[in-house]
Structures are given as C-alpha cells and as structure tokens.
Design a protein around this motif. Sequence first.
Motif, PDB file in Angstrom:
ATOM      1  N   PRO A 178       0.780  -1.242   0.000  1.00  0.00           N
ATOM      2  CA  PRO A 178       0.000   0.000   0.000  1.00  0.00           C
ATOM      3  C   PRO A 178       0.808   1.288   0.000  1.00  0.00           C
ATOM      4  N   ASP A 179       1.877   1.352   0.799  1.00  0.00           N
ATOM      5  CA  ASP A 179       2.584   2.628   0.945  1.00  0.00           C
ATOM      6  C   ASP A 179       3.988   2.605   0.349  1.00  0.00           C
ATOM      7  N   VAL A 180       4.264   1.650  -0.531  1.00  0.00           N
ATOM      8  CA  VAL A 180       5.560   1.602  -1.198  1.00  0.00           C
ATOM      9  C   VAL A 180       5.323   1.650  -2.704  1.00  0.00           C
ATOM     10  N   GLY A 197       6.611 -14.288   3.487  1.00  0.00           N
ATOM     11  CA  GLY A 197       6.096 -14.369   4.853  1.00  0.00           C
ATOM     12  C   GLY A 197       7.078 -13.870   5.897  1.00  0.00           C
ATOM     13  N   ILE A 198       8.057 -13.078   5.479  1.00  0.00           N
ATOM     14  CA  ILE A 198       9.040 -12.527   6.416  1.00  0.00           C
ATOM     15  C   ILE A 198       8.492 -11.265   7.067  1.00  0.00           C
ATOM     16  N   VAL A 199       7.804 -10.427   6.301  1.00  0.00           N
ATOM     17  CA  VAL A 199       7.160  -9.233   6.840  1.00  0.00           C
ATOM     18  C   VAL A 199       5.698  -9.233   6.412  1.00  0.00           C
ATOM     19  N   LYS A 200       4.879  -8.557   7.197  1.00  0.00           N
ATOM     20  CA  LYS A 200       3.454  -8.484   6.850  1.00  0.00           C
ATOM     21  C   LYS A 200       2.892  -7.072   6.953  1.00  0.00           C
ATOM     22  N   GLY A 201       3.760  -6.090   7.219  1.00  0.00           N
ATOM     23  CA  GLY A 201       3.309  -4.720   7.345  1.00  0.00           C
ATOM     24  C   GLY A 201       3.155  -4.311   8.798  1.00  0.00           C
ATOM     25  N   SER A 202       2.932  -3.006   8.987  1.00  0.00           N
ATOM     26  CA  SER A 202       2.878  -2.447  10.336  1.00  0.00           C
ATOM     27  C   SER A 202       1.463  -2.180  10.824  1.00  0.00           C
ATOM     28  N   ASN A 207       0.526  -1.650   5.467  1.00  0.00           N
ATOM     29  CA  ASN A 207       1.505  -0.603   5.181  1.00  0.00           C
ATOM     30  C   ASN A 207       2.869  -0.974   5.756  1.00  0.00           C
ATOM     31  N   PHE A 208       3.905  -0.661   5.016  1.00  0.00           N
ATOM     32  CA  PHE A 208       5.267  -1.041   5.405  1.00  0.00           C
ATOM     33  C   PHE A 208       5.994   0.055   6.183  1.00  0.00           C
ATOM     34  N   LYS A 209       5.573   1.305   6.046  1.00  0.00           N
ATOM     35  CA  LYS A 209       6.244   2.451   6.658  1.00  0.00           C
ATOM     36  C   LYS A 209       7.718   2.472   6.261  1.00  0.00           C
ATOM     37  N   ASN A 247      -0.039   5.582   5.736  1.00  0.00           N
ATOM     38  CA  ASN A 247       1.279   5.757   6.330  1.00  0.00           C
ATOM     39  C   ASN A 247       1.627   7.238   6.453  1.00  0.00           C
ATOM     40  N   LEU A 248       1.277   8.023   5.443  1.00  0.00           N
ATOM     41  CA  LEU A 248       1.552   9.455   5.475  1.00  0.00           C
ATOM     42  C   LEU A 248       0.791  10.122   6.610  1.00  0.00           C
TER      43      LEU A 248
END
Length: 527
Positions: A178-180, A197-202, A207-209, A247-248
């Motif tokens: 979403p935010d990249v 499956g290492i990251v799933k967002g914040s 969103n990854f921030k 994220n913004l």
Amino acid sequence: MKKISKILSIVMTVAMVFSTASFTFVFADDTAGNEPVTAAVKTAGLDNFVKTAEYKGFTDVKESSWYYDSVKKAYELGLVKGVSDTAFNPAGSLTLAEAVTLASRINSIYYANNYEFKQGSVWYQVYVDYAAANGILKSATQYADYNKAATRTEFAEIMAASLPDSALPEINTVKRIPDVDSSNKAYNSILKLYKAGIVKGSDEAGNFKPESNITRAEVSTIVVRMSSASERVSVTIDEENSTGYDNLISTIVVEMGRGWENSPESYGLSPIYSYSGMDQYLGFVKKDIDGDGVEELLIGEIAHDGMPATFYDIFTINSEGKTVHLFSGGERNRMYLYPDGVLVNEGSNGADDSFTKAYKIKDGKLAEINLAVDTSKYMNVELELFNKHVQVANPWVDTTAEGLKASLGYEFKLPEGSTNAVYRMNTSVKMGEVDFTYDNMKYTARIQATSALTDISGVYANWDVVDDCNVNGAAGKSMRSLGKDETIDVIYWYDAKKGLSYSLMTKAKDLDGFDIEAIAEMMYTPA
C-alpha cells in the motif's frame, strides 16, 4: 577491500552482541553459558540455524510484549544479544553497519562456509566486504554512511539479499504494497519479503512504513523468520481498500506528537505544518475530487476566522496504483476546493505579483483550465484534525543550562555576547538543544552522545555544498542548502574522547561570505 580468509576447522555458531554502538562478535566457546558446537552440517540450508544459547530474559522484554517470542528465539539462535546483561532496548534503532553485519552472519551460517570475520580498525568493514563479495551489497560503497540508522526499506533490501531465492519461496500472493511505490529502488526486495512471509506490514492495511527506522524488536522478528520456514506468516492485503495515504497520515500524527523533530520538508511536505499554532488547525480529508472512484488526500487548515478550508498538499493515486504528489504549497501558495471537481490555486511571488489559477485532475496530474474564479464559491469541506490522533508525547522539554547539565551532563559554550538562549532536552535520546541569538543571527545548537560522527542537526535539506571541516581539532562536516527564499548552513563535528556529536544550524536569506565554522569554534573546546 580486505581479504576474507576461510578457516577449515572452527566453532561454527556465533553469538552476536547487539549494541547501539557497534556489533561485537564472539565465538560460542568464548561466551559464558554457551557450549561449543562443532560444525557438522556442511551443506547449505536453514537447518544450519541451531540453538546456541539459553535465554535468561531481559527486564524490558515482557512476556506480554508482541516481540517476546522473537527476541527469545533470536537470542537462542545466537543472532542477537542485549545492550547489557539485563536490557535489550526493543525500541532502539539499528545502524546500517549492524544490518550488514547481521546479513553477512546469516549468509555465512546458511552456507556453512565457516568464514572468520576478523574486525579491523573500522569494526564493520570486514562484514561490508563480505556482503559486497557475496551479493548482499552491490558494492562496499553502496551506503555513504554506515553509522546512520537503517530505515525499514534499507533493512529489507539488505535482508532480502542475504539468502538465496530457494530459501525464500513465495507463500503469499501479494500484488502491491500500500505505501511503497513500485518506483522505489527497493520495491522488489520488500515485495519479496512480503511474499515469503518474512514481513506483513505495520498495520491491518499492510503498510510497510518504508522511511521509518527499523527497531531492534522488529529486527528480531525478521531474523527469526529468515532463519526458520516454520516461523513465516501468511499475508493478506485488501487490494480494494488499501491506499498509500495511511502511512503518510500516521507519519504526520507522530511528528506532530514529537513537535516535528523531523521537519515536514524531510517528508516532501509543506513547511507550514511546523509553524507555531498550526497544530490546532491542521487536518486532512479523503475526497474523490475528479469522480474517477479514487479518493484524493488533501492536507491543510480547517475553515476558521472567516477563511474556507485551505490546502497545502494534495495527493492522488494514478491508474497504476502509484501515489502521486499533485501539489505542495506554503504560506503564499495555497489551494482551495471549488465546485465541479475544480481546484483553485492562489498565491503570490511578492506584493505586486499575485496569481489565481484553476486546475482539474486528469490522468493523475493537475491540468490547468480557463475559468473566471469566483472566490465566494470556495468550498468549506470538513477536515479531520490530526491532533485528535496524537498520542505520542513531545519528548522535548524546556530546561535551563543548569538543568541540562544536571540531567544529561551537557554544557553549551555560547559565543560571548549571545542573547535569548532557550534550552531544551530530550532524555529519551540523550540530546540537548539550545536556540540563541548572536550578532543578530539566530542559531540552534545540539549535543548528543554517539559512537561516531553523526549529523544530529535534525535538518533535512538538499545540500548544494558539503565539505569536510575541522572544528578546533575535531573532524566534521559543513553543509549549505541554497533555497529560493533562504539559505541554510549546518555544521556538525565529533569529539572522540568525550563520545559526543555536536551540531550548529542557522538560516538567512543570504549567507554569502558567512563562515559557520568560525562560530562553531567559539562554542567548542576539545577534551
């Protein structure tokens, strides 16, 4: 580049001291409480990540914390340790040097290559050289400053290259983050970690921030998932409802709560948001202006004092799903909503040079149209105030010179004749700050304990001039940004004996012939 030698017979499992100053590595047989482990597995694979230590706990990692299991497992795998015997500092940041070191260790363990990392005068150079030689970095000079805090984007890019694709198979179907934006140079690396499956967002939106600094708690979670397929997670991103705006919005909320410790300009936003008193008026609205079914994000002031809602930043999402910054203004450059999907831009370049222009959004861009603007038709759209969401307390507190010395042990030596000194401190990051006036110019100076030369000024600008400097024997950097309306000068330097970084900033319409280094030398006496 240093030559990295192979060791044919050595204890393979390594324990890492995870500190804010640097990573210190020791072999397992030199680590109290660990039993030596002889390398028995010679083939590459995740099975090479084995338990090497018993977790005894940290006082700042509670069992109820979301990261407890990750910190425990990462510690047991010999990948991380605390900043002391009792503390882990889960919210602390990670430097690029530490991120590269961690990636090099993960790569070495996976391939069971038994590399010996012999640290030299620059402790992290051997890990940077290894990373460059093994495809983790494009080159040893990929990053200009390995001592700076690593962002989530930078950490993801480094981690994604530390293991082969076969060790990071896709288990999730993720089409976009979403935010990249897909134009981000690290986009494919970040997407790779989502799919594996290492990251799933914040947050729930995924969103990854990307520009936030990675924390030690987050690092622990990621390295555990990197080293064990069973720890990896499923990821589902709602393609229909997710946008790059969340994220913004979150970033602005956090920065407002921190008193704009990082300037709005550092995020590409209007500088007006950090003006005194703006927080009571600053808000946002999501509204489909052009009727294409996609909401725009408008940021600005709510209607007040007889003025309609006024906007300083406007974003949209184009047909490719990319977030586009349509407009960024300021005190003399404003946008208003007008009927029929029209945006009206009012501004001036001086007392006798004002303008009014009308636009419509077309194909993800602003397109100027001919329109006789009637200012009485400006729309009073309702905005949601950012300060309703602010939950982070401002970490800066006002103090005195005496209070700063008593709390943090710092002293500012102001130039003789200085006036209007206002002191502040941020005990969470052990930083002191003072604003003062000298020779009719305003300055801001800072002091912070650091492990190396660090730009602590908090000024984020496009620097036109960057030079090495020497402040009474202390190495540093001086920088100048030549803006349209003002010039900014920053100088920062480092006292290696005291372990302190210093910075000094000033700005004016014209700084031609001004020497900020001379002012810095008035303020600094070496240890």
